[in-house]
Design an enzyme around this catalytic site. Structure first.
Site, mmCIF file in Angstrom:
data_model
loop_
_atom_site.group_PDB
_atom_site.id
_atom_site.type_symbol
_atom_site.label_atom_id
_atom_site.label_comp_id
_atom_site.label_asym_id
_atom_site.label_seq_id
_atom_site.Cartn_x
_atom_site.Cartn_y
_atom_site.Cartn_z
ATOM 1 N N ASP A 287 48.643 48.311 10.041
ATOM 2 C CA ASP A 287 47.398 47.667 10.471
ATOM 3 C C ASP A 287 46.996 48.896 11.555
ATOM 4 O O ASP A 287 47.800 49.660 12.325
ATOM 5 C CB ASP A 287 47.112 46.572 11.258
ATOM 6 C CG ASP A 287 46.104 46.051 12.044
ATOM 7 O OD1 ASP A 287 44.932 46.214 11.384
ATOM 8 O OD2 ASP A 287 46.154 45.388 13.025
ATOM 9 N N ASP B 34 44.198 48.256 14.601
ATOM 10 C CA ASP B 34 43.771 47.575 15.762
ATOM 11 C C ASP B 34 44.744 47.033 16.436
ATOM 12 O O ASP B 34 45.272 46.133 15.863
ATOM 13 C CB ASP B 34 42.328 46.909 15.573
ATOM 14 C CG ASP B 34 41.176 47.793 15.143
ATOM 15 O OD1 ASP B 34 41.311 49.100 15.240
ATOM 16 O OD2 ASP B 34 40.181 47.363 14.795
#
Length: 251
Positions: A5, A7
């Protein structure tokens, strides 16, 4: 294969927000746009319940700001914005995790709700193998502000990774995934080696209960305990700051 991922996992804060701030600093994005975007991101990050109205609000806020802009123009801007405001936000600890996989000969992919054009730039800058991201609709090389398919979030991330590994002939049981958010539990449960990075409270509890590795790269835990992520708080503060600076400039 290893999946990261972006963020708050690979990068401090929300990558698309850093991009929006970069556009604002270049007078391509208004303070009102920035604050509306921050509000949409708060609904998206906090909800965690997949309620349609909240996801739709996030979807509109996340991509409406690119409507009417040319793809090539925004990609060129994004290259500069990454160098100016995003490259130094990569967590060093996350960078080491990425390098460990690359040195072991494993392919590393980003999987993120961030627009795929932005994810692709991050991928290239870090020397990764691929990026899965949200796809914005274009007509004649111009963004419409609508999506192609769904926001790459929650179960959609897991489905995208499953489809990719099938095409590549890779067993998900041999894959690793990293995320900060309990929204990504479908992805984390899909792979053989799930990891929690800078986790929210729900993911931390889930990971501890299952003995998943925990990676904490923040220097201290956030003081916000009401579920609003630091990236969103920073977004609101940043929007106000931009507005104040502009008012001072025009006095």
């Amino acid at each position: 294969m290893a999946f990261f991922d972006v963020d708050n996992t690979l990068m401090r804060g929300a990558s698309i927000y850093h991009f929006a701030r970069g556009l604002a600093s270049r007078d391509l994005f208004t303070t009102r746009d920035l604050l509306r975007f921050a509000w949409g991101q708060m609904l998206f990050r906090v909800s965690g319940t997949e309620q349609p109205q909240q996801i739709n609000a996030a979807r509109e806020a996340a991509l409406a700001f690119v409507a009417g802009h040319g793809v090539d123009d925004l990609v060129d801007l994004c290259e500069g914005i990454y160098d100016d405001t995003m490259s130094d936000r990569i967590w060093e600890g996350a960078r080491r995790l990425v390098e460990r996989h690359l040195m072991a000969g494993e392919r590393v992919w980003l999987v993120t709700a961030t627009p795929v054009e932005l994810a692709d730039i991050i991928k290239r800058r870090l020397g990764l193998d691929g990026a899965l991201g949200t796809v914005a609709e274009t007509v004649d090389g111009v963004y419409t502000g609508r999506l192609v398919g769904d926001l790459l979030h929650g179960p959609a991330k897991a489905a995208a990774v499953e489809a990719l590994t099938r095409r590549e002939g890779v067993d998900l049981a041999d894959c690793t995934a990293y995320s900060d958010s309990s929204n990504d539990l479908p992805l984390l449960h899909a792979v053989g080696r799930p990891n929690a990075v800078n986790p929210d409270d729900a993911l931390r509890d889930h990971a501890l209960a299952r003995g998943w590795p925990l990676h904490e790269f923040r220097t201290h835990r956030t003081a916000l305990r009401v579920g609003v992520p630091a990236a969103v708080a920073g977004a609101v503060a940043g929007g106000v700051t931009v507005g104040v600076l502009r008012r001072r400039t025009h006095r």
